[in-house]
Design a protein around this motif. Structure first.
Motif, PDB file in Angstrom:
ATOM      1  N   ARG A  13     -11.326   8.396 -45.352  1.00  0.00           N
ATOM      2  CA  ARG A  13     -10.544   7.113 -44.773  1.00  0.00           C
ATOM      3  C   ARG A  13      -9.058   7.324 -45.394  1.00  0.00           C
ATOM      4  NH1 ARG A  13     -14.435   2.234 -45.654  1.00  0.00           N
ATOM      5  NH2 ARG A  13     -12.368   1.266 -44.877  1.00  0.00           N
ATOM      6  N   HIS A  67     -10.478   6.686 -39.008  1.00  0.00           N
ATOM      7  CA  HIS A  67     -11.819   6.391 -39.727  1.00  0.00           C
ATOM      8  C   HIS A  67     -11.737   5.213 -40.523  1.00  0.00           C
ATOM      9  CE1 HIS A  67     -13.308  10.799 -39.716  1.00  0.00           C
ATOM     10  NE2 HIS A  67     -13.395  10.259 -38.366  1.00  0.00           N
ATOM     11  N   ASP A  68     -10.484   4.841 -41.003  1.00  0.00           N
ATOM     12  CA  ASP A  68     -10.454   3.666 -41.820  1.00  0.00           C
ATOM     13  C   ASP A  68     -10.658   2.350 -41.026  1.00  0.00           C
ATOM     14  OD1 ASP A  68      -9.964   2.158 -44.104  1.00  0.00           O
ATOM     15  OD2 ASP A  68      -7.947   1.826 -43.592  1.00  0.00           O
ATOM     16  N   ARG A  69     -10.272   2.548 -39.681  1.00  0.00           N
ATOM     17  CA  ARG A  69     -10.521   1.397 -38.672  1.00  0.00           C
ATOM     18  C   ARG A  69     -11.555   1.395 -38.138  1.00  0.00           C
ATOM     19  NH1 ARG A  69      -8.573  -2.668 -38.129  1.00  0.00           N
ATOM     20  NH2 ARG A  69      -8.510  -2.676 -35.852  1.00  0.00           N
ATOM     21  N   ASN A  70     -12.597   2.300 -38.395  1.00  0.00           N
ATOM     22  CA  ASN A  70     -14.152   2.483 -38.225  1.00  0.00           C
ATOM     23  C   ASN A  70     -14.090   2.982 -37.094  1.00  0.00           C
ATOM     24  OD1 ASN A  70     -16.520   2.699 -38.654  1.00  0.00           O
ATOM     25  ND2 ASN A  70     -17.321   0.520 -38.540  1.00  0.00           N
ATOM     26  N   LYS A  71     -13.207   3.852 -36.313  1.00  0.00           N
ATOM     27  CA  LYS A  71     -13.352   4.417 -35.211  1.00  0.00           C
ATOM     28  C   LYS A  71     -13.202   5.806 -35.219  1.00  0.00           C
ATOM     29  CE  LYS A  71     -10.329   0.901 -32.897  1.00  0.00           C
ATOM     30  NZ  LYS A  71     -11.676   0.161 -32.618  1.00  0.00           N
ATOM     31  N   SER A 123     -11.318  -1.400 -42.073  1.00  0.00           N
ATOM     32  CA  SER A 123     -12.462  -2.060 -42.340  1.00  0.00           C
ATOM     33  C   SER A 123     -12.685  -2.356 -43.820  1.00  0.00           C
ATOM     34  CB  SER A 123     -13.686  -1.574 -41.638  1.00  0.00           C
ATOM     35  OG  SER A 123     -13.952  -0.125 -42.207  1.00  0.00           O
ATOM     36  N   GLU A 126     -17.181  -0.345 -47.206  1.00  0.00           N
ATOM     37  CA  GLU A 126     -17.518   0.995 -47.249  1.00  0.00           C
ATOM     38  C   GLU A 126     -17.888   0.852 -45.676  1.00  0.00           C
ATOM     39  OE1 GLU A 126     -21.028   4.081 -47.987  1.00  0.00           O
ATOM     40  OE2 GLU A 126     -20.300   2.973 -49.781  1.00  0.00           O
ATOM     41  N   ASN A 127     -17.742   1.940 -44.761  1.00  0.00           N
ATOM     42  CA  ASN A 127     -18.081   2.340 -43.293  1.00  0.00           C
ATOM     43  C   ASN A 127     -18.840   3.397 -42.905  1.00  0.00           C
ATOM     44  OD1 ASN A 127     -16.030   3.986 -42.905  1.00  0.00           O
ATOM     45  ND2 ASN A 127     -14.678   2.564 -42.028  1.00  0.00           N
ATOM     46  N   ARG A 128     -18.998   3.669 -42.055  1.00  0.00           N
ATOM     47  CA  ARG A 128     -19.910   5.155 -41.660  1.00  0.00           C
ATOM     48  C   ARG A 128     -19.068   6.164 -41.950  1.00  0.00           C
ATOM     49  NH1 ARG A 128     -19.883   5.124 -35.020  1.00  0.00           N
ATOM     50  NH2 ARG A 128     -17.536   4.482 -34.885  1.00  0.00           N
ATOM     51  N   TYR A 129     -17.733   6.221 -42.319  1.00  0.00           N
ATOM     52  CA  TYR A 129     -16.856   7.375 -42.625  1.00  0.00           C
ATOM     53  C   TYR A 129     -16.645   7.315 -44.304  1.00  0.00           C
ATOM     54  CZ  TYR A 129     -16.168   7.414 -37.856  1.00  0.00           C
ATOM     55  OH  TYR A 129     -16.534   7.232 -36.318  1.00  0.00           O
TER      56      TYR A 129
END
Length: 150
Positions: A13, A67-71, A123, A126-129
């Motif tokens: 991210r 990825h940081d925006r969870n996209k 986001s 932690e997110n999925r990335y």
């Protein structure tokens, strides 16, 4: 994040600060290349080669910011669509199509992506990335980074 990860890796991210730093570096590089090529100080083919070489780091920064925006990184293809619409010859379809497809839609895409990536925060946590963003270490030596993670 190291400078190599910032420019060449699609994993992880990237925060807004480092995204804007890349945008400034890219803009200055493009301005220098086109100025040199326009004044015949640099061969046009060499300038085009440099532009092509910058596609990988530009896409890596863009994908990590998404990825940081969870996209997903596939959202970056919207910029390719905008470029294709801008480059299209819509004049044969009439003035309404030219304005709508050739100007309005690409402008809408570009402004939307700039707002999404440049102004909105990533986001939280932690997110999925991966983990939360870490700033890029632009001047850190390789040995110093290894010792800080141990």
């Amino acid at each position: 994040m190291t400078l190599q990860q910032w420019c060449f890796s699609y994993r992880g991210r990237l925060g807004r600060r480092d995204f804007w730093i890349w945008q400034i570096v890219w803009l200055l590089t493009m301005t220098a290349l086109f100025t040199l090529a326009g004044n015949n100080l640099l061969d046009t083919q060499m300038a085009a080669f440099c532009v092509v070489c910058l596609l990988w780091p530009a896409s890596a920064v863009l994908v990590k910011r998404l990825h940081d925006r969870n996209k997903r990184g596939y959202w970056a293809l919207l910029l390719v669509v905008a470029w294709m619409l801008l480059a299209g010859n819509w004049g044969a379809l009439g003035s309404g199509w030219h304005t709508g497809l050739g100007r309005f839609l690409p402008t809408f895409i570009l402004i939307g992506m700039l707002f999404e990536l440049g102004l909105l925060s990533g986001s939280a946590g932690e997110n999925r990335y991966g983990r939360a963003t870490q700033p890029v270490s632009y001047f850190r030596r390789r040995g110093a980074e290894k010792s800080s993670h141990q």
